[in-house]
Design a protein around this motif. Sequence first.
Motif, mmCIF file in Angstrom:
data_model
loop_
_atom_site.group_PDB
_atom_site.id
_atom_site.type_symbol
_atom_site.label_atom_id
_atom_site.label_comp_id
_atom_site.label_asym_id
_atom_site.label_seq_id
_atom_site.Cartn_x
_atom_site.Cartn_y
_atom_site.Cartn_z
ATOM 1 N N THR A 146 -4.243 7.895 -5.963
ATOM 2 C CA THR A 146 -4.215 6.454 -5.700
ATOM 3 C C THR A 146 -2.815 6.054 -5.243
ATOM 4 O O THR A 146 -1.823 6.484 -5.828
ATOM 5 C CB THR A 146 -4.610 5.676 -6.970
ATOM 6 N N VAL A 147 -2.747 5.248 -4.186
ATOM 7 C CA VAL A 147 -1.461 4.842 -3.609
ATOM 8 C C VAL A 147 -1.444 3.329 -3.433
ATOM 9 O O VAL A 147 -2.322 2.758 -2.777
ATOM 10 C CB VAL A 147 -1.227 5.515 -2.239
ATOM 11 N N SER A 148 -0.453 2.685 -4.012
ATOM 12 C CA SER A 148 -0.328 1.234 -3.899
ATOM 13 C C SER A 148 0.081 0.840 -2.485
ATOM 14 O O SER A 148 0.912 1.499 -1.862
ATOM 15 C CB SER A 148 0.712 0.724 -4.893
ATOM 16 N N LEU A 149 -0.516 -0.246 -1.992
ATOM 17 C CA LEU A 149 -0.092 -0.805 -0.703
ATOM 18 C C LEU A 149 0.819 -2.009 -0.900
ATOM 19 O O LEU A 149 1.359 -2.541 0.073
ATOM 20 C CB LEU A 149 -1.319 -1.231 0.117
ATOM 21 N N THR A 150 0.974 -2.442 -2.151
ATOM 22 C CA THR A 150 1.696 -3.698 -2.402
ATOM 23 C C THR A 150 2.904 -3.537 -3.312
ATOM 24 O O THR A 150 3.709 -4.465 -3.425
ATOM 25 C CB THR A 150 0.755 -4.737 -3.040
ATOM 26 N N VAL B 259 -4.310 1.299 7.271
ATOM 27 C CA VAL B 259 -5.069 2.076 6.288
ATOM 28 C C VAL B 259 -5.851 1.218 5.306
ATOM 29 O O VAL B 259 -6.744 1.720 4.621
ATOM 30 C CB VAL B 259 -4.175 3.068 5.510
ATOM 31 N N GLY C 187 -6.402 -3.998 1.026
ATOM 32 C CA GLY C 187 -6.424 -4.278 -0.404
ATOM 33 C C GLY C 187 -5.094 -3.928 -1.062
ATOM 34 O O GLY C 187 -4.075 -3.761 -0.394
ATOM 35 N N ASP C 188 -5.127 -3.804 -2.402
ATOM 36 C CA ASP C 188 -3.910 -3.492 -3.148
ATOM 37 C C ASP C 188 -3.563 -2.010 -3.105
ATOM 38 O O ASP C 188 -2.404 -1.636 -3.290
ATOM 39 C CB ASP C 188 -4.074 -3.915 -4.616
ATOM 40 N N SER C 189 -4.574 -1.159 -2.922
ATOM 41 C CA SER C 189 -4.313 0.280 -2.975
ATOM 42 C C SER C 189 -5.361 1.039 -2.178
ATOM 43 O O SER C 189 -6.397 0.483 -1.792
ATOM 44 C CB SER C 189 -4.296 0.771 -4.433
ATOM 45 N N ILE C 190 -5.071 2.301 -1.935
ATOM 46 C CA ILE C 190 -6.035 3.232 -1.339
ATOM 47 C C ILE C 190 -6.122 4.461 -2.237
ATOM 48 O O ILE C 190 -5.268 4.662 -3.107
ATOM 49 C CB ILE C 190 -5.608 3.690 0.077
#
Lengths: 180, 217
Positions: free
Chosen positions: A112-116, B201, B204-207
Amino acid sequence: MKFIKVNKLAALLFIGALTIGFTSCDNDDDNTPDQNAVYAQEDQMGRPAVNTVFVQGARKDVFNVTIPSQMGAAFGQEIQDRLLALNAGYTTNALGLDAATFSGVLATDVLTVSLTGTTTFFDGVNVLTGRTLSDDVISTELLLIFGGPDGTANPGLTDDHVDGNDKAFLSTFPYLASPW
Amino acid sequence: MKRKITFLTALLAIATSIYLIAADHNEALGVQDTGSDIADLFAYQSPQNSNNLVFAATVKGLLSPSATTNAQFDENVMIEFNIDNDGDAIEDLVIQCIFQDGQVYAYGPYAPMTTGLNSSIDTNAPLAQAGITPYGSNAIVGSSNGVSVFAGPRDDPFFFDLTQFGAILGGSATSFNDPGTDAFEGTNVLAVVVEVPKSMVGTGDSINTWIETKRKQ
């Protein structure tokens, strides 16, 4: 004036035709990748050392060709058995996960990798929000396997005391250090 | 005391099945010593641009410097980064990297034509391309549409006292040493690194991400 415009237009059209011609040639060029091929899976990995540590023998090869959405059902129980074989005294870990829950998390082998926010395997505050090059992932996993609910159990087994890489990482792309 | 003995007995019982373990290096007989043997996966926010995400995969672990000179990506093996952006552990997007005639071709991120164990390349997918960096040369980087790609030999970024862990599992040691010894010191891997805008990609908050190697049939 008008004649010049027509000539320009003709020249543009001619250049356009050449470009299209070259593009078509490129598609048939033997040096471009074969785009019709089918590629079949051989290896898979999400988080470090899940298959390596928690799956045994010939089952490792099966794990490598199991799609992640089916891993929990296919491998959850044997991963839990393996966790309890590694640490017969396992109750919960520092994430508060009992053996079944922790095994379920491990079984679906995706990262799992945060985008924020911060992306790290564990930095003392954030946990499992990504994996950077410098993250001490093995010690984090040892802590979660052997460290018990507050991380103090089995102190000789929760840190391998190799805390960083043998070469400095780069601050710019591609970040990984040049080879030895 | 009894608990300790039980623990050590359990470790001893499983030690025979482990000869060399690491992040994913050489973990299974089916892929051992092949071009599809994944060593590691990293995914993190770019240190250079917080709007970007970096994906890095390594294969062919434990290369000595002399072995690195002739180490090459297998032209029949695709390295595929899988991206799930709705939490079902099924890939919504892929970045497919293939290697041919000294070039790395990175397609994506794009929605694959099919999910699962078999993949093909959509010829219309966005492409970033670069020369594969030869051993001893400065890194060659290709960029297109905000996507950057690198492929070539690198120092293995993984570190672990594998030897002492093996001794613990084998019953000849009961704890790690302090300081430990990095069993991956001085070894190389073949690496492919792709940096992409986060906006490509997911929203949302995560992948969730994972790496797969796939062989051309």
